[in-house]
Design a protein around this motif. Structure first.
Motif, short mmCIF file in Angstrom:
data_model
loop_
_atom_site.label_atom_id
_atom_site.label_comp_id
_atom_site.label_asym_id
_atom_site.label_seq_id
_atom_site.Cartn_x
_atom_site.Cartn_y
_atom_site.Cartn_z
N LEU A 298 -10.94 16.21 23.48
CA LEU A 298 -11.59 16.32 22.18
C LEU A 298 -11.69 14.97 21.50
O LEU A 298 -12.74 14.62 20.95
CB LEU A 298 -10.77 17.28 21.30
CG LEU A 298 -11.38 17.64 19.94
CD1 LEU A 298 -12.69 18.35 20.13
CD2 LEU A 298 -10.43 18.50 19.16
N THR A 359 -3.76 23.12 15.51
CA THR A 359 -4.55 24.22 16.05
C THR A 359 -4.28 24.40 17.53
O THR A 359 -4.05 25.50 18.01
CB THR A 359 -6.06 23.93 15.87
OG1 THR A 359 -6.27 23.38 14.59
CG2 THR A 359 -6.87 25.19 16.04
N SER A 360 -4.28 23.28 18.26
CA SER A 360 -4.06 23.35 19.69
C SER A 360 -2.68 23.92 19.98
O SER A 360 -2.50 24.72 20.88
CB SER A 360 -4.20 21.95 20.28
OG SER A 360 -3.80 21.95 21.61
N THR A 363 -2.72 27.78 19.32
CA THR A 363 -3.46 28.62 20.24
C THR A 363 -3.08 28.40 21.69
O THR A 363 -3.11 29.31 22.49
CB THR A 363 -4.97 28.40 20.12
OG1 THR A 363 -5.20 27.00 20.29
CG2 THR A 363 -5.48 28.84 18.78
N ILE A 364 -2.72 27.19 22.06
CA ILE A 364 -2.45 26.94 23.47
C ILE A 364 -1.00 26.58 23.72
O ILE A 364 -0.32 27.16 24.53
CB ILE A 364 -3.34 25.80 24.01
CG1 ILE A 364 -4.80 26.13 23.81
CG2 ILE A 364 -3.07 25.58 25.48
CD1 ILE A 364 -5.72 25.01 24.24
N GLN B 43 -5.42 26.71 32.46
CA GLN B 43 -4.58 27.89 32.22
C GLN B 43 -3.50 28.00 33.28
O GLN B 43 -2.47 28.60 33.06
CB GLN B 43 -5.38 29.18 32.14
CG GLN B 43 -5.77 29.77 33.46
CD GLN B 43 -7.16 29.35 33.83
OE1 GLN B 43 -7.69 28.38 33.31
NE2 GLN B 43 -7.77 30.10 34.73
N LYS C 106 -13.93 22.00 24.16
CA LYS C 106 -12.53 21.93 23.76
C LYS C 106 -12.26 22.84 22.57
O LYS C 106 -11.24 23.51 22.52
CB LYS C 106 -12.18 20.47 23.40
CG LYS C 106 -10.72 20.25 23.19
CD LYS C 106 -9.91 20.53 24.43
CE LYS C 106 -8.45 20.79 24.07
NZ LYS C 106 -7.65 21.17 25.22
N GLN C 109 -11.91 26.30 23.75
CA GLN C 109 -10.60 26.50 24.35
C GLN C 109 -9.53 26.68 23.29
O GLN C 109 -8.63 27.50 23.44
CB GLN C 109 -10.23 25.28 25.21
CG GLN C 109 -10.85 25.28 26.57
CD GLN C 109 -10.34 24.11 27.39
OE1 GLN C 109 -9.58 23.26 26.93
NE2 GLN C 109 -10.75 24.06 28.64
N MET C 110 -9.63 25.87 22.23
CA MET C 110 -8.61 25.95 21.20
C MET C 110 -8.74 27.23 20.39
O MET C 110 -7.75 27.74 19.88
CB MET C 110 -8.72 24.74 20.26
CG MET C 110 -8.18 23.49 20.91
SD MET C 110 -8.09 22.03 19.89
CE MET C 110 -8.96 22.41 18.44
N SER C 111 -9.96 27.74 20.25
CA SER C 111 -10.14 28.91 19.40
C SER C 111 -9.89 30.22 20.13
O SER C 111 -9.31 31.14 19.60
CB SER C 111 -11.55 28.94 18.84
OG SER C 111 -11.91 27.68 18.36
N LEU C 114 -7.58 29.55 26.85
CA LEU C 114 -8.07 28.95 28.06
C LEU C 114 -8.62 29.96 29.06
O LEU C 114 -9.41 29.64 29.93
CB LEU C 114 -6.94 28.18 28.74
CG LEU C 114 -6.39 27.01 27.93
CD1 LEU C 114 -5.03 26.63 28.45
CD2 LEU C 114 -7.32 25.84 28.02
#
Lengths: 427, 417, 315
Positions: A298, A359-360, A363-364, B43, C106, C109-111, C114
């Motif tokens: 990003l 945010t990352s 969510t991840i 993932q 990206k 992916q973040m929202s 993945l």
């Protein structure tokens, strides 16, 4: 005139720094070089050659290629096969000259691919290179003999034949070999821009009809420029094989070509040295940033967009805009205005980065077992505070930046005006 | 101008190198972990990290090894061998004894070669490569190495599991695989074992598809139907298996699907209710396995992971990695040190029971683990379903380690003890 | 016969999906000269928006709303981004959309995470419509054909029967002249860019549950869409239509035709095996390279006829 002699000194300084760099990271306790740093510096070196060869097409000849990595990768595969052949046949061929083999590989494939691609120019050329890139990328997975399929071709750089008697078992020896080849390649590419082919490549980029009137065939110029850039891309690919001792299909992939594009554009396609800066920055961001954050894609994307929108000449272009002011000796007047926009800029960037990371994380990264840490400070993403901080910094920083930049532009425009009237005659 | 930038570069690199050296607790046993953490396969690395962290907490709670705790240090390799090699350099710079990698046989091959060379050139700074999921058969055959330990079954073994689990009433099969080294291995191995174990089965079709490029599999389903096959065998993964299954369901053909990777994260979600009872997959374990075998501890252990990670929907498929940590723990405790050479000698030939109470062994000849594997059937009515779809992996067949001891061509060079 | 008929139907469906995607890009490319790398990203966003909207309000609302969202996003991108970059040339615009595609991927992916999201065909359309020799043809595919057909009709009507459409047509082939005649070309540009992105979003709504909805959607569909646009030719929507169908059919039929170059050579009496020179290449059967045929065609057409099938201007 300060240009000529100063430029030569820059080469010497750069060489000195490159030679000394490994020792800055030397681990004095275990008396060992940092393998990681050396490999990364080697990667920067070969990316510099790769990006410069890409710019031979894009910046100098106006040919935007989406498949430059094909020449890079094919040079790498050629080198891998050559190294393996040297080992098994026992022929004496010093490792120092092996990159030439990669260069010849890049050149040969450059002739084949260039013949097809350079028949067109501009967008059609870009599309052809895109199609060829997809084709070769798919072929690399399917055909085993040359490409080795998914696991690629592995090789061993310790072929026990060297001009200087080095065994290349230690990373610092490899690094100095890379430094040597990077400097030779950069020097050769620079000299190329001074040759008739280099100059005519610029000409056909700017006005291809006029080039025809002058008596040159633009298509031939494009072809030869492509071939020469293929030679240097092949050298870069060869260096890659020597460093990693393996070459796989991702060395040909579209993402590698995109790297060259990013590096050249961020550095600046107009001048010669832009891609050097760009390649350095891109490799540092990709390999270095990815250790700190998963959102590095990003950041690179946003940096790219910002550059395209506000600084299409890249870093070099930005620096070059200061030249008229420097010539009239008024550069120091910009220091204060720069500080005035630097502060809000840093706040905005801080806010943006914090927001992205939060945010990352949510969510991840949340259950990746990582905790959100800045230095030694733990941040709990579940509370509102960090979010408010991020958004606040972004908004306030952004607004402040707009205000400050207006003031900056006023000072800048004034100086440029003065530069034009005062120094106009000399240029 | 340029020199200023060179200096800035040096400063930046210095800062980064400091950042890279973790200021973590001294005395932990560091394991470098490299997998794609960004990009198209993010993932994989991401879900593995979550599972590893739970497992490491478990093994540390059980005392760690030689009085020290384990620590996992992740490195993103963006699915590129060059980045994995960079991660290796970083690991050896910090004297980490282990590097762990689970995804991508191309990266595994690169790591094996690089580690062999590194360990030979730097005998005082060696590192062991723990392979938790790169399955190419050559890695424990032609490309085997003393420093490489594979803790997942290889392609040939998985193919044998698949063939052994094929029901007696299936006599016509169609093979579809991805056109690259892995897919071609699956194709070759499945054909070999069909001839050996099930000579009554007829292969009515055999295809290779370009990797990741096909959006619409209906033409392939048409061909499968025309051939009269009763079962479709495929090593496809990712969209290549999901879209293939979708096309099969859409066309309403009467097929059973025997796959390698339909169970990967995201699979059951994409398959959906249409797949009830039709899809089988080769897997090391499923959440329903301890239920069927009546193993309370394993069941609680798996569900404990879900309790600790409530946001995570997918199966705890890598629970088998606990075996890896138990092997390492035993090896380190036995040798009393974290010296890679000693640990490697201790690991080979080691035998343990895993958490599902099956026998496992790290074979000395090729450093390939011998473990049990099962075939799961996606169906309704199981205690645990996958990803909230209502469908779970029922245990359809289990093949034990003793039936999977395939011959090896490995001739590894051993260092001095 | 069965194989032929089923493949024909499937090829048509795939081709129409490609057309939905490519039509917007042709319009944008022909009019503005911008090779919009973010076009496939709009496709992806359309699918994701539809997924989220359909969770709250159902598929039919999503069918309407998601493309509009994509269109609004397109308008914003054009107005605040592309327009500023326009003065730096076509390459800069292309690079801008390129960076945009990276950022969008990206952000997605973040929202949404993945992994692929379970964006499914609505229950109302999830039944077999008819059977061809025993193979079912799902109703949803017929729905896809219907929507794409309607879309083609709508574009055609809009371009030929409305005033704005006529201006767009003129700008497609002679943009400078249209501007010289006094038309507000920048506003038209915004409209076209937004419409193009909306069309891609619609394709995403329809195609997202036909394929899988994951963050790598844009990267998989992107290149083939460029092939279609270039092959069809600049300035021609009909060319785009023909190219889309052609690519869809070629890719579908290539799978069922199990021949290789070696078979062709055998007909003229030359035997080629895997060990002959270039053996690996010549014995490769068509299905294995089916997905690569569009790129081969792309290179060929750029070599022989750079303006594409029905293009009115050189690429």
């Amino acid at each position: 005139m300060r240009t000529r002699t100063d430029l030569r000194w820059i080469w010497v300084i750069a060489l000195a720094i490159a030679l000394v760099l490994p020792w800055i990271f030397f681990d004095w306790k275990t008396s060992r070089h940092s393998g990681f740093v050396l490999t990364m510096l080697s990667e920067i070196g070969l990316m510099i050659v790769f990006a410069l060869s890409f710019n031979m097409q894009m910046g100098q000849a106006g040919l935007l290629s989406f498949g430059h990595a094909v020449l890079f990768g094919l040079g790498g595969y050629t080198t891998a096969h050559a190294l393996n052949a040297i080992r098994t046949s026992g022929i004496w061929f010093p490792l120092e000259l092996v990159p030439l083999i990669g260069g010849m590989g890049g050149l040969a494939f450059g002739v084949v691919i260039g013949y097809i691609a350079t028949k067109q120019r501009a967008t059609a050329f870009a599309m052809i290179t895109m199609g060829l890139s997809e084709l070769v990328g798919a072929a690399a997975l399917m055909f085993m003999t040359f490409f080795g399929g998914e696991s690629g071709i592995t090789t061993d750089r310790m072929i026990e034949s060297s001009l200087v008697g080095a065994s290349y078992s230690a990373p610092w020896q490899v690094y100095y070999l890379i430094v040597f080849w990077v400097f030779v390649s950069v020097a050769l590419m620079w000299l190329h821009t001074q040759t008739p082919l280099g100059k005519m490549a610029n000409a056909q980029r700017d006005n291809f009809e006029r080039t025809q009137f002058v008596g040159y065939d633009p298509q031939l110029i494009r072809f030869w420029q492509f071939v020469v850039s293929g030679f240097f891309a092949g050298i870069a690919g060869s260096l890659y094989t020597i460093v990693y001792e393996i070459v796989t299909y991702d060395a040909l992939a579209a993402s590698k070509s995109a790297n060259a594009l990013l590096a050249s554009y961020i550095g600046g396609v107009g001048g010669f040295f832009g891609p050097v800066l760009g390649a350095t920055l891109v490799v540092l961001m990709q390999s270095g940033l990815s250790l700190l954050s998963n959102s590095w894609v990003l950041y690179i994307g946003v940096l790219f967009i910002v550059m395209v929108m506000y600084a299409p000449g890249g870093i070099v272009g930005l620096l070059g805009q200061h030249a008229p002011i420097a010539r009239i000796g008024r550069l120091h007047e910009l220091v204060l205005p720069y500080v005035r926009i630097l502060v809000p800029a840093l706040i905005t960037v801080f806010g943006f980065v914090l927001l992205v990371e939060l945010t990352s994380f949510v969510t991840i990264g949340a259950t990746q077992g990582k905790k959100f840490k800045v230095g030694s400070l733990m941040i709990d993403a579940a509370t509102a505070q960090p979010w408010m901080l991020a958004i606040g910094a972004l908004l306030i920083g952004g607004l402040w930046l707009r205000l400050a930049s207006r003031g900056f532009m006023r000072v800048w425009d004034g100086l440029i005006e003065e530069a034009k009237t005062l120094g106009g005659a000399a240029r | 101008m340029k020199s200023i930038y060179r200096a800035a570069l040096a400063a930046l690199a210095m800062i980064l190198s400091v950042a890279v050296t973790p200021a973590g607790a001294q005395g932990t046993i560091k394991m470098a972990y490299t997998d794609p953490l960004s990009g198209a396969f993010a993932q994989v690395g991401d879900s593995n990290l979550k599972m590893w962290s739970y497992l490491i907490d478990y093994i540390n709670a059980k005392g760690g090894a030689a009085g020290r705790k384990f620590e996992l240090v992740p490195f993103d390799n963006k699915s590129q061998p060059a980045d994995a090699l960079l991660a290796l350099k970083s690991a050896t710079d910090q004297n980490m004894p282990f590097i762990v990698q689970c995804s991508g046989s191309n990266i595994a091959a690169a790591l094996i070669e690089a580690i062999d060379k590194h360990n030979a050139r730097n005998p005082d700074n060696r590192i062991i490569y723990i392979n938790c999921g790169a399955v190419a058969t050559e890695l424990t055959n032609e490309k085997c190495s003393f420093w490489h330990f594979r803790f997942d079954l290889n392609v040939a073994q998985k193919a044998e599991v698949l063939v052994r689990a094929l029901p007696k009433n299936i006599t016509k099969v169609y093979l579809i695989n991805q056109d690259y080294l892995f897919g071609q291995s699956v194709q070759r191995d499945v054909k070999t074992f069909l001839k050996q174990v099930r000579p009554d089965v007829q292969i009515v079709g055999d295809e290779l598809i370009p990797l990741g490029k096909i959006q619409d599999f209906s033409p392939y389903i048409t061909k499968v139907k025309a051939s009269g096959a009763q079962a479709l065998l495929s090593g496809n993964w990712g969209p290549d298996i999901n879209l293939l299954l979708k096309a099969g369901f859409d066309a309403g053909v009467d097929l059973r699907y025997y796959t390698f990777y339909a169970h990967l994260a995201g699979g059951p979600t994409t398959i959906g209710p249409a797949g009830d009872g039709k899809v089988y997959s080769v897997m090391p374990n499923s959440e329903n396995l301890p239920v069927e075998k009546g193993l309370k501890e394993a069941d609680e252990f798996i569900q404990g992971f879900h309790k600790a990670n409530p946001g995570m929907k997918f199966d705890f498929s890598s629970v088998g990695f606990r075996t890896i940590l138990e092997y390492l723990q035993e090896a380190i405790n036995k040798t009393g040190s974290v010296d890679p050479t000693k640990i490697a000698f201790a690991l080979e030939g080691m035998k343990r029971k895993d958490l599902f109470n099956y026998d496992t062994m790290m074979r000395k000849e090729d450093h390939q683990v011998m473990m049990e594997y099962m075939v799961g059937q996606l169906s309704k009515g199981n205690k645990y379903d996958s990803e909230g779809t209502g469908l779970g992996w029922k245990v359809s067949a289990v093949v034990e380690a003793k039936d999977l001891m395939q011959p090896t061509t490995c001739m590894m060079k051993r260092p001095a003890k | 016969m069965e194989v032929f008929l089923v493949s024909l139907l499937n090829g048509l469906v795939y081709g129409m999906l490609l057309f939905m995607l490519a039509s917007g890009l042709t319009l944008i490319f022909s009019m503005m000269g911008v090779l919009n790398f973010a076009h496939a990203s709009a496709f992806m966003l359309g699918a994701y928006f539809a997924y989220s909207i359909s969770l709250i309000a159902g598929f039919w609302v999503a069918l309407f709303d998601a493309p509009i969202l994509c269109g609004l996003l397109g308008a914003a991108i054009e107005r605040f981004g592309l327009r500023r970059v326009h003065r730096n040339g076509h390459v800069a615009e292309l690079l801008f959309t390129f960076g945009l595609a990276m950022v969008i991927e990206k952000v997605v992916q973040m929202s949404w995470g993945l992994l692929a999201v379970p964006y499914r065909i609505p229950a109302g359309l999830d039944f077999p419509l008819f059977s061809v020799y025993g193979t079912q043809f799902p109703a949803y595919r017929a729905f896809m054909l219907l929507i794409s057909g309607l879309m083609f009709l709508a574009i055609w009507l809009a371009l030929t029967r409305t005033r704005v459409g006529l201006v767009i047509q003129a700008s497609l082939t002679h943009p400078e002249m249209a501007r010289a005649l006094g038309h507000d070309v920048p506003k038209v540009f915004t409209l076209v860019f937004a419409s193009g992105m909306a069309l891609a979003g619609l394709a995403g709504v329809i195609g997202g549950n036909y394929q899988t909805t994951s963050p790598s959607m844009a990267v998989t569909m992107g290149p083939i869409v460029f092939v279609v646009v270039v092959f069809g030719g600049l300035g021609s929507l009909l060319g785009c239509f023909i190219a889309s169908l052609l690519m869809g059919l070629i890719q579908t039929f290539a799978v069922v035709l199990d021949y290789s170059a070696a078979d062709l050579l055998a007909n003229v009496g030359l035997t080629v095996t895997r060990s002959s020179p270039f053996g690996e290449l010549l014995t490769m059967p068509l299905p294995r390279i089916g997905a690569l045929l569009p790129y081969i065609l792309l290179v060929l057409i750029l070599w022989f006829r750079p303006r594409g099938l029905m293009g009115t201007r050189d690429t």
